[in-house]
Enzyme design. Structure first.
Site, PDB file in Angstrom:
ATOM      1  N   SER A  70      41.169  49.366  31.643  1.00 10.89           N
ATOM      2  CA  SER A  70      40.826  50.813  31.143  1.00 10.89           C
ATOM      3  C   SER A  70      40.105  51.172  32.721  1.00 10.89           C
ATOM      4  O   SER A  70      38.893  51.948  32.380  1.00 10.89           O
ATOM      5  CB  SER A  70      40.166  50.667  29.986  1.00 10.89           C
ATOM      6  OG  SER A  70      38.232  50.122  30.204  1.00 10.89           O
TER       7      SER A  70
ATOM      8  N   HIS B 286      40.909  45.496  25.698  1.00 13.63           N
ATOM      9  CA  HIS B 286      40.818  44.518  26.179  1.00 13.63           C
ATOM     10  C   HIS B 286      41.113  43.816  25.101  1.00 13.63           C
ATOM     11  O   HIS B 286      41.233  42.698  25.105  1.00 13.63           O
ATOM     12  CB  HIS B 286      39.378  44.027  26.698  1.00 13.63           C
ATOM     13  CG  HIS B 286      39.090  45.029  27.636  1.00 13.63           C
ATOM     14  ND1 HIS B 286      37.499  45.076  28.039  1.00 13.63           N
ATOM     15  CD2 HIS B 286      39.931  45.573  28.942  1.00 13.63           C
ATOM     16  CE1 HIS B 286      37.739  45.944  28.863  1.00 13.63           C
ATOM     17  NE2 HIS B 286      38.856  45.972  29.408  1.00 13.63           N
TER      18      HIS B 286
ATOM     19  N   GLU C 146      33.605  47.692  23.583  1.00  9.97           N
ATOM     20  CA  GLU C 146      32.817  46.302  24.259  1.00  9.97           C
ATOM     21  C   GLU C 146      32.009  46.468  23.061  1.00  9.97           C
ATOM     22  O   GLU C 146      31.434  47.409  23.037  1.00  9.97           O
ATOM     23  CB  GLU C 146      32.628  45.941  25.190  1.00  9.97           C
ATOM     24  CG  GLU C 146      33.272  46.236  25.782  1.00  9.97           C
ATOM     25  CD  GLU C 146      33.234  46.102  28.496  1.00  9.97           C
ATOM     26  OE1 GLU C 146      32.224  46.018  28.164  1.00  9.97           O
ATOM     27  OE2 GLU C 146      33.664  46.962  28.774  1.00  9.97           O
TER      28      GLU C 146
ATOM     29  N   GLU D 232      37.376  40.167  27.945  1.00 10.77           N
ATOM     30  CA  GLU D 232      35.829  39.108  28.206  1.00 10.77           C
ATOM     31  C   GLU D 232      35.387  38.920  27.789  1.00 10.77           C
ATOM     32  O   GLU D 232      33.843  38.003  27.805  1.00 10.77           O
ATOM     33  CB  GLU D 232      35.401  40.396  28.299  1.00 10.77           C
ATOM     34  CG  GLU D 232      35.982  41.486  29.649  1.00 10.77           C
ATOM     35  CD  GLU D 232      35.197  42.690  29.403  1.00 10.77           C
ATOM     36  OE1 GLU D 232      34.106  43.646  28.822  1.00 10.77           O
ATOM     37  OE2 GLU D 232      35.339  43.965  30.474  1.00 10.77           O
TER      38      GLU D 232
ATOM     39  N   ASP E 294      29.987  49.825  24.558  1.00 11.58           N
ATOM     40  CA  ASP E 294      31.097  50.553  25.915  1.00 11.58           C
ATOM     41  C   ASP E 294      32.139  50.955  24.621  1.00 11.58           C
ATOM     42  O   ASP E 294      33.473  49.896  24.510  1.00 11.58           O
ATOM     43  CB  ASP E 294      31.071  49.431  26.673  1.00 11.58           C
ATOM     44  CG  ASP E 294      31.897  50.115  28.030  1.00 11.58           C
ATOM     45  OD1 ASP E 294      32.646  51.961  27.769  1.00 11.58           O
ATOM     46  OD2 ASP E 294      33.076  49.836  28.884  1.00 11.58           O
TER      47      ASP E 294
ATOM     48  N   GLU F   8      27.645  53.090  26.908  1.00  7.35           N
ATOM     49  CA  GLU F   8      28.873  53.471  28.245  1.00  7.35           C
ATOM     50  C   GLU F   8      29.753  54.265  27.886  1.00  7.35           C
ATOM     51  O   GLU F   8      30.799  54.435  26.459  1.00  7.35           O
ATOM     52  CB  GLU F   8      29.235  51.802  28.508  1.00  7.35           C
ATOM     53  CG  GLU F   8      29.403  52.315  29.680  1.00  7.35           C
ATOM     54  CD  GLU F   8      30.355  50.635  29.833  1.00  7.35           C
ATOM     55  OE1 GLU F   8      29.535  50.159  30.210  1.00  7.35           O
ATOM     56  OE2 GLU F   8      30.661  50.355  31.101  1.00  7.35           O
TER      57      GLU F   8
ATOM     58  N   ASP G 283      30.834  55.186  33.185  1.00  2.00           N
ATOM     59  CA  ASP G 283      31.796  54.628  34.298  1.00  2.00           C
ATOM     60  C   ASP G 283      32.681  54.843  34.698  1.00  2.00           C
ATOM     61  O   ASP G 283      32.970  55.240  35.332  1.00  2.00           O
ATOM     62  CB  ASP G 283      31.515  53.692  33.360  1.00  2.00           C
ATOM     63  CG  ASP G 283      33.109  52.591  33.730  1.00  2.00           C
ATOM     64  OD1 ASP G 283      32.895  51.935  35.114  1.00  2.00           O
ATOM     65  OD2 ASP G 283      33.662  51.337  33.074  1.00  2.00           O
TER      66      ASP G 283
ATOM     67  N   LYS H 258      31.118  49.245  39.718  1.00  2.00           N
ATOM     68  CA  LYS H 258      31.073  48.782  40.251  1.00  2.00           C
ATOM     69  C   LYS H 258      32.199  48.344  41.726  1.00  2.00           C
ATOM     70  O   LYS H 258      32.428  49.704  41.024  1.00  2.00           O
ATOM     71  CB  LYS H 258      32.753  48.536  38.898  1.00  2.00           C
ATOM     72  CG  LYS H 258      32.903  49.093  37.224  1.00  2.00           C
ATOM     73  CD  LYS H 258      33.746  49.248  36.906  1.00  2.00           C
ATOM     74  CE  LYS H 258      33.483  48.647  35.308  1.00  2.00           C
ATOM     75  NZ  LYS H 258      34.698  49.001  33.937  1.00  2.00           N
TER      76      LYS H 258
ATOM     77  N   HIS I 139      30.854  43.325  36.574  1.00  2.00           N
ATOM     78  CA  HIS I 139      32.099  42.605  36.927  1.00  2.00           C
ATOM     79  C   HIS I 139      33.685  43.681  36.249  1.00  2.00           C
ATOM     80  O   HIS I 139      33.115  45.015  36.225  1.00  2.00           O
ATOM     81  CB  HIS I 139      32.644  41.592  35.650  1.00  2.00           C
ATOM     82  CG  HIS I 139      32.779  41.635  34.625  1.00  2.00           C
ATOM     83  ND1 HIS I 139      33.129  41.075  32.969  1.00  2.00           N
ATOM     84  CD2 HIS I 139      32.255  42.941  32.756  1.00  2.00           C
ATOM     85  CE1 HIS I 139      32.242  41.834  32.013  1.00  2.00           C
ATOM     86  NE2 HIS I 139      32.279  42.713  31.841  1.00  2.00           N
TER      87      HIS I 139
ATOM     88  N   LYS J 188      26.417  43.873  33.440  1.00  2.00           N
ATOM     89  CA  LYS J 188      27.512  43.099  32.591  1.00  2.00           C
ATOM     90  C   LYS J 188      28.810  42.417  32.795  1.00  2.00           C
ATOM     91  O   LYS J 188      29.391  42.662  33.988  1.00  2.00           O
ATOM     92  CB  LYS J 188      27.965  44.673  32.137  1.00  2.00           C
ATOM     93  CG  LYS J 188      29.058  43.896  31.325  1.00  2.00           C
ATOM     94  CD  LYS J 188      29.895  46.490  30.493  1.00  2.00           C
ATOM     95  CE  LYS J 188      30.762  46.490  31.374  1.00  2.00           C
ATOM     96  NZ  LYS J 188      31.248  47.806  30.464  1.00  2.00           N
TER      97      LYS J 188
HETATM   98  P1  PGA Z   1      37.681  47.067  32.779  1.00  4.76           P
HETATM   99  O1  PGA Z   1      36.871  47.535  31.628  1.00  4.76           O
HETATM  100  O2  PGA Z   1      37.207  46.388  33.558  1.00  4.76           O
HETATM  101  O3  PGA Z   1      39.171  47.578  31.925  1.00  4.76           O
HETATM  102  O4  PGA Z   1      37.722  48.716  33.444  1.00  4.76           O
HETATM  103  C1  PGA Z   1      35.100  47.576  32.008  1.00  4.76           C
HETATM  104  C2  PGA Z   1      34.802  49.291  31.412  1.00  4.76           C
HETATM  105  O5  PGA Z   1      35.436  49.563  31.255  1.00  4.76           O
HETATM  106  O6  PGA Z   1      33.789  48.577  31.536  1.00  4.76           O
HETATM  107 ZN    ZN Z   2      33.370  50.653  30.765  1.00  3.80          ZN
END
Ligand code: PGA
Ligand code: ZN
Length: 416
Positions: free
Chosen positions: A41, A159, A168, A209, A246, A289, A316, A341, A369, A392
């Site tokens: 995503s 996911h 999430e 995840e 999230d 998030e 994010d 990230k 992650h 996370k």
């Molecule tokens: P992604 O998801 O690694 O698939 O982008 C993680 C997130 O959105 O925090």
């Molecule tokens: Zn996110």
């Protein structure tokens, strides 16, 4: 210590897609490697993950071009540099790429070298990786703050197809006094939640995840079941154990509306914000998030003005670990927290700069992650060295997730 060789190769991530691994060799014979993760995503404004697009290999997802870029163009510039001059190494690669989004060499190529250099430098100095990272931040190496883990126990969205729209649902063991305890509490609640789902007749297969991915037919139901799991595990709801989500709302933002298919609802920004307000009233929800789409700045601002004092409002996809987007967020008071990230921006140095800027204005930073992860536990050391207080890294299942928790527990034992 001088870098004498760098080389890259294609390896697989946790979804079975190719990713880049880089190895760095130093003059003193030290060798270290690092593997970059990959998102699903992803935010539109992320640095570019270079993929070959050759449909005869890995359905177009090969990374041989990125590998080749490390082995030729990047090696030409980086070999001979001092491995401890991280900022110069990263800047040299950014200059060589010459674009604002690393689309030329690939953020996956650049980051693999950046991370491998950090690891090689720590080995060369004979100090733990987290300690070397702390020095890169200019942080104290006498005292470390261990992070609160955000344990993603229910997967949806991109996911886990067929589950919730919200991506999430995470347990946050805020009352735990150390990582060993936080991990145990997270694991216990995860397993109690699994038993609750089983008793209700839902599947307990897991998503990308490692969280369960049942089709509960509602985006609110998971919160209710998580509270039950916390109670079953004998923890104090909202005191020992809290909840974060999230939403990854960008994934279901269509033509100006938030399409929640599990609820059969199509909501405006204001109505979505009201839904969150209701949840904050009814559940021990302390973090949301990406509650809104990556361009819905007004949504984040509305939420921040209403709930920013009470809960962590995290960007994010909104920020993509990018300093320019962060500056806008600071100026407009869009959120009080930012997800971090490394591969969204594509180098260790730029990631450090974003964390320093955000924490400098009092924002909370969560090191994260990606949904496509690997056996590399770099982010566990990174969050300890950075001292940002939150990580996370997925559920209490699947080794690419658990590996980070195990590394955190080892670091804590090492530190005594
Ligand atoms: P992604 O998801 O690694 O698939 O982008 C993680 C997130 O959105 O925090
Ligand atoms: Zn996110």
């Amino acid at each position: 210590m001088k870098i004498t060789d760098i080389s890259a190769q294609e390896v697989l991530d946790s979804r079975g897609n190719p990713t880049v691994e880089c190895s760095v060799v130093l003059e003193n014979g030290i060798k270290a490697s690092a593997i970059v993760p990959s998102g699903a995503s992803t935010g539109t404004y992320e640095a570019v993950e270079l993929r070959d697009g050759d449909s005869d290999r890995y359905l177009g997802k090969g990374v041989l071009k990125a590998v080749e870029n490390v082995n030729t163009k990047i090696a030409e510039v980086v070999v001979g540099m001092d491995v401890e001059s991280q900022r110069e190494i990263d800047q040299a690669m950014i200059a060589l790429d010459g674009t604002t989004n690393k689309s030329n060499l690939g953020a996956n190529a650049i980051l693999s070298v950046s991370m491998a250099c950090v690891r090689a430098a720590s080995l060369s100095k004979g100090i733990p990786l987290y300690e070397y990272i702390a020095t890169l931040f200019g942080n104290s190496t006498d005292e470390y703050e261990m992070p609160v883990p955000m344990v993603n126990v229910l997967n949806g969205g991109r996911h886990a197809s067929g589950a919730s729209d919200i991506q999430e649902y995470m347990f946050m063991p805020v009352g735990a006094s150390n990582i060993q305890e936080a991990v145990r509490w997270g694991s216990e609640c995860f397993h109690h939640l699994g038993n609750i789902l089983k008793d209700m007749g839902f599947v307990t297969t897991v998503g990308d995840e490692g969280g369960y991915a049942p089709a509960l037919g509602s985006n609110e139901k998971p919160l209710e079941l998580m509270v039950q799991a916390i109670e079953k595990a004998n923890f104090k709801v909202g005191e020992d154990m809290c909840i974060g989500i999230d939403v990854a709302a960008n994934e279901f933002f269509k033509d100006g509306k938030y399409e929640l298919s599990a609820d059969g609802k199509s909501l405006s920004t204001e109505a979505l914000c009201e839904m969150y307000e209701g949840w904050v009233e009814r559940y021990p929800l302390i973090l949301i998030e990406d509650g809104f789409g990556e361009d819905d700045w007004d949504g984040f601002k509305l939420f921040e003005s209403k709930l920013g004092e009470r809960i962590m409002n995290v960007g994010d996809d909104l920020y993509v670990t990018n300093i320019e987007r962060l500056e806008r967020g600071i100026k407009e008071e869009a959120t009080n927290s930012i997800l971090i990230k490394l591969n969204q921006i594509g180098s260790v140095t730029e990631t450090i700069d974003v964390i320093k800027r955000a924490s400098g204005v009092g924002m909370k930073c969560m090191v994260s992650h990606r949904s496509g992860e690997t056996e590399d536990t770099f982010i566990a050391d990174f969050v300890v060295g950075a001292g940002t207080g939150f990580i996370k890294t997925g559920s209490m299942s699947r080794s690419e997730r658990v590996g980070k928790y195990n590394r955190l527990m080892r670091i804590e034992r090492e530190l005594g």
